[in-house]
Design an enzyme around this catalytic site. Structure first.
Site, PDB file in Angstrom:
ATOM      1  N   LYS A  17       0.966  -1.250   0.068  1.00 38.69           N
ATOM      2  CA  LYS A  17      -0.103   0.154  -0.042  1.00 38.69           C
ATOM      3  C   LYS A  17       0.746   1.402  -0.069  1.00 38.69           C
ATOM      4  O   LYS A  17       0.582   2.029  -0.856  1.00 38.69           O
ATOM      5  CB  LYS A  17      -0.896  -0.135   1.202  1.00 38.69           C
ATOM      6  N   GLY A  58      -5.160   8.464   5.247  1.00 37.25           N
ATOM      7  CA  GLY A  58      -4.178   9.398   5.719  1.00 37.25           C
ATOM      8  C   GLY A  58      -2.962   9.554   4.723  1.00 37.25           C
ATOM      9  O   GLY A  58      -2.427  10.721   4.653  1.00 37.25           O
ATOM     10  N   ARG A 114      -8.352  12.934  12.203  1.00 32.24           N
ATOM     11  CA  ARG A 114      -7.069  12.550  12.365  1.00 32.24           C
ATOM     12  C   ARG A 114      -6.290  13.931  12.206  1.00 32.24           C
ATOM     13  O   ARG A 114      -6.569  14.857  11.547  1.00 32.24           O
ATOM     14  CB  ARG A 114      -6.323  11.455  11.204  1.00 32.24           C
ATOM     15  N   SER A 134       7.259  10.755  10.685  1.00 31.92           N
ATOM     16  CA  SER A 134       6.473  10.423  10.067  1.00 31.92           C
ATOM     17  C   SER A 134       6.809  10.591   8.577  1.00 31.92           C
ATOM     18  O   SER A 134       7.031  11.332   7.923  1.00 31.92           O
ATOM     19  CB  SER A 134       5.087  11.582  10.216  1.00 31.92           C
ATOM     20  N   GLN A 138       4.756   9.846   5.918  1.00 28.72           N
ATOM     21  CA  GLN A 138       3.896  10.853   5.180  1.00 28.72           C
ATOM     22  C   GLN A 138       3.997  12.197   5.226  1.00 28.72           C
ATOM     23  O   GLN A 138       4.118  12.766   4.092  1.00 28.72           O
ATOM     24  CB  GLN A 138       2.516  10.644   5.675  1.00 28.72           C
ATOM     25  N   ASP A 176       2.488  -0.194  12.196  1.00 31.77           N
ATOM     26  CA  ASP A 176       1.201  -0.858  11.888  1.00 31.77           C
ATOM     27  C   ASP A 176       0.965  -2.117  12.241  1.00 31.77           C
ATOM     28  O   ASP A 176       0.162  -2.604  11.996  1.00 31.77           O
ATOM     29  CB  ASP A 176       1.294  -0.652  10.157  1.00 31.77           C
ATOM     30  N   LYS A 188      -4.248   6.821  14.702  1.00 32.50           N
ATOM     31  CA  LYS A 188      -4.459   6.095  13.597  1.00 32.50           C
ATOM     32  C   LYS A 188      -5.789   5.945  13.025  1.00 32.50           C
ATOM     33  O   LYS A 188      -6.394   6.717  13.580  1.00 32.50           O
ATOM     34  CB  LYS A 188      -3.771   4.600  13.651  1.00 32.50           C
ATOM     35  N   ARG A 216      -6.923  -2.518  10.219  1.00 32.05           N
ATOM     36  CA  ARG A 216      -6.080  -3.582  11.135  1.00 32.05           C
ATOM     37  C   ARG A 216      -6.351  -4.189  12.433  1.00 32.05           C
ATOM     38  O   ARG A 216      -6.022  -5.051  12.731  1.00 32.05           O
ATOM     39  CB  ARG A 216      -4.741  -2.796  11.305  1.00 32.05           C
TER      40      ARG A 216
HETATM   41  C1  S3P Z   1       2.774   5.300   6.163  1.00 31.92           C
HETATM   42  C2  S3P Z   1       3.579   5.881   7.100  1.00 31.92           C
HETATM   43  C3  S3P Z   1       2.953   5.509   8.452  1.00 31.92           C
HETATM   44  C4  S3P Z   1       2.173   4.344   8.459  1.00 31.92           C
HETATM   45  C5  S3P Z   1       0.860   4.553   7.660  1.00 31.92           C
HETATM   46  C6  S3P Z   1       1.353   4.698   6.096  1.00 31.92           C
HETATM   47  C7  S3P Z   1       3.221   5.614   4.794  1.00 31.92           C
HETATM   48  O1  S3P Z   1       2.485   6.675   9.049  1.00 31.92           O
HETATM   49  O2  S3P Z   1       1.512   4.289   9.764  1.00 31.92           O
HETATM   50  O3  S3P Z   1       0.252   3.230   7.877  1.00 31.92           O
HETATM   51  O4  S3P Z   1       2.739   5.085   3.725  1.00 31.92           O
HETATM   52  O5  S3P Z   1       4.151   6.709   4.524  1.00 31.92           O
HETATM   53  P1  S3P Z   1       3.570   7.847   9.661  1.00 31.92           P
HETATM   54  O6  S3P Z   1       3.357   8.857   8.315  1.00 31.92           O
HETATM   55  O7  S3P Z   1       2.875   8.358  10.625  1.00 31.92           O
HETATM   56  O8  S3P Z   1       4.827   7.535   9.589  1.00 31.92           O
END
Ligand code: S3P
Length: 423
Positions: free
Chosen positions: A19, A91, A119, A162, A164, A309, A336, A382
């Protein structure tokens, strides 16, 4: 969904595309000039949200089986969306796309479902504002409106690790007026750093920092996403806790920033083997897991972002281990798709586990036999999958509400379980 105890889990599985990797491949391909082929693209509803948002921004997309073809026209080819962009439950979609939109000279609104609208997004709004974008949030939550363009390069110290947010800053940095640097307090997953160079981006990493040089357009790619290791985690834990079980997962991501849960399970006595077959840009290989006698352990500190995760699945392993599984420093679980500490305390507790929540984690006092009960997924994929595997190893029948929300990341989950239970 009603689940009966399972006798054993056996078989060979190939996971749909990861993903995290699929989101990034689609977003980066949209910034390229030309057509990319993204193979083994994730089947997760979350990644469909990314594709829908890109279509709403005028990006040409074509799906053929497990391939997605993206016709990119560079960031400058993106068109103002006619309505708010709906990231659904995702997210990753909302936060990473915000980085692209921050560089675009038009207004856009990003929103999502009820869970996503609870969130935090200030963590991504703040660096984008520092770069010169006008970003408004609704008390720190979506909807988020962005009026972008004219970005300045920054050096940004992330208060919370993070991946993301790091990616959003890098994507904004690609459209800024100089080299942008991101630092984080602990390493988060590095898919963007590994994949952006395959699209011709100039990225440097080292000393806890990532730097990106601006570029008008990326180059298209022909790449396959590795299998999703976070989805595989549920089958791995199920094989460890069910008697007479053995699963092999082929073609799965073995990125070291994603395999930390396997190290924890090995330290708990899990009978596991892994082998990297393709080393780059993303390490890919296989995992084998067999029924094991598990013991508790403690996890916390800098490793948490690398297994965040998988903590719901690890909690289930803890319930079937002798001794205590202690998780600390994982307060991010509270923001989350649901408050995952509370959801696991409620769910595993209802099944008879001795689990105690703490502000930043929990303690599972393992070894108590679990029994069937009515439990809640809280609409969180999850949590639904973690409680499902716990139910298979419990006595009696368990009822899980909205268990099909598993399709947010792993639509094949229940079919794979059926196949493995019959194997
Ligand atoms: C993700 C980063 C994680 C993870 C999320 C997917 C990503 O979050 O928990 O399910 O694809 O970059 P964070 O951005 O808070 O690290």
């Amino acid at each position: 969904m009603r689940l009966k105890p399972g006798s054993r889990l056996r078989g060979r599985f190939r996971m749909p595309g990861d993903k995290s990797v699929s989101h990034r491949l689609a977003l980066f391909a949209a910034l390229a000039q030309g057509e990319s082929r993204l193979g083994n693209f994730s089947t997760a509803a979350d990644c469909q949200s990314t594709l829908h948002c890109l279509e709403a921004l005028g990006v040409g997309l074509r799906r053929e089986g497990a391939d997605v073809f993206v016709s990119g026209t560079g960031a400058s080819g993106l068109r103002p969306p006619k309505q708010p962009l709906d990231a659904g439950n995702s997210g990753s979609t909302l936060r990473m796309l915000a980085g692209i939109l921050a560089g675009r000279p038009f207004g856009s609104t990003l929103t999502g479902d009820e869970s996503l609208r609870r969130r935090p997004v200030e963590r991504v709004a703040a660096p984008l504002r520092a770069m010169g974008a006008r970003v408004e949030t609704s008390h720190g939550k979506p909807p988020m409106t962005i009026e972008g363009g004219g970005l300045r390069a920054v050096t940004w110290e992330q208060p919370v690790a993070s991946a993301q947010v790091k990616t959003a800053i890098l994507l904004a940095g690609l459209q800024a007026d100089g080299v942008t640097t991101v630092r984080e307090p602990a390493p988060s997953r590095d898919h963007s750093e590994r994949l952006l160079p395959a699209f011709g981006a100039k990225i440097e990493t080292g000393n806890g920092a990532v730097r990106i040089t601006p570029q008008t357009a990326l180059s298209p790619v022909d790449l396959d996403a590795p299998g999703d290791i976070s989805s595989a985690a549920f089958l791995v834990v199920a094989a460890l806790i069910l008697p007479d079980s053995c699963v092999r997962i082929d073609g799965v991501s073995l990125n070291p920033q994603r395999t930390a849960f396997l190290d924890v399970l090995s330290a708990m006595g899990g009978d596991l083997e892994t082998c990297v077959v393709i080393p780059s840009p993303e390490p890919v290989g296989w995992i084998e897991a067999r029924s094991s006698r598990l013991t508790g352990t403690e996890i916390g500190g800098g490793v948490i972002p690398a297994l965040i995760d998988e903590i719901p699945a690890l909690a289930v392993a803890g319930a079937f281990a002798q001794g205590d599984l202690v998780v600390r420093g994982a307060e991010e679980l509270r923001v989350k798709e649901s408050d995952r500490i509370e959801a696991m305390v409620q769910g595993l507790g209802a099944l008879g586990a001795a689990i105690e929540g703490r502000p930043d984690g929990f303690v599972v006092r393992g070894g108590r036999p679990l029994h069937g009960a009515a439990v809640r997924s809280h609409g969180d994929h999850r949590i639904a999958m973690a409680l499902s595997i716990a139910a298979l190893a419990a006595s009696g029948e368990t009822e899980i509400d909205d268990a099909l929300c598993a399709s947010v990341s792993f639509p094949e989950f229940f079919a794979f379980l059926d196949q493995g239970l019959a194997g």
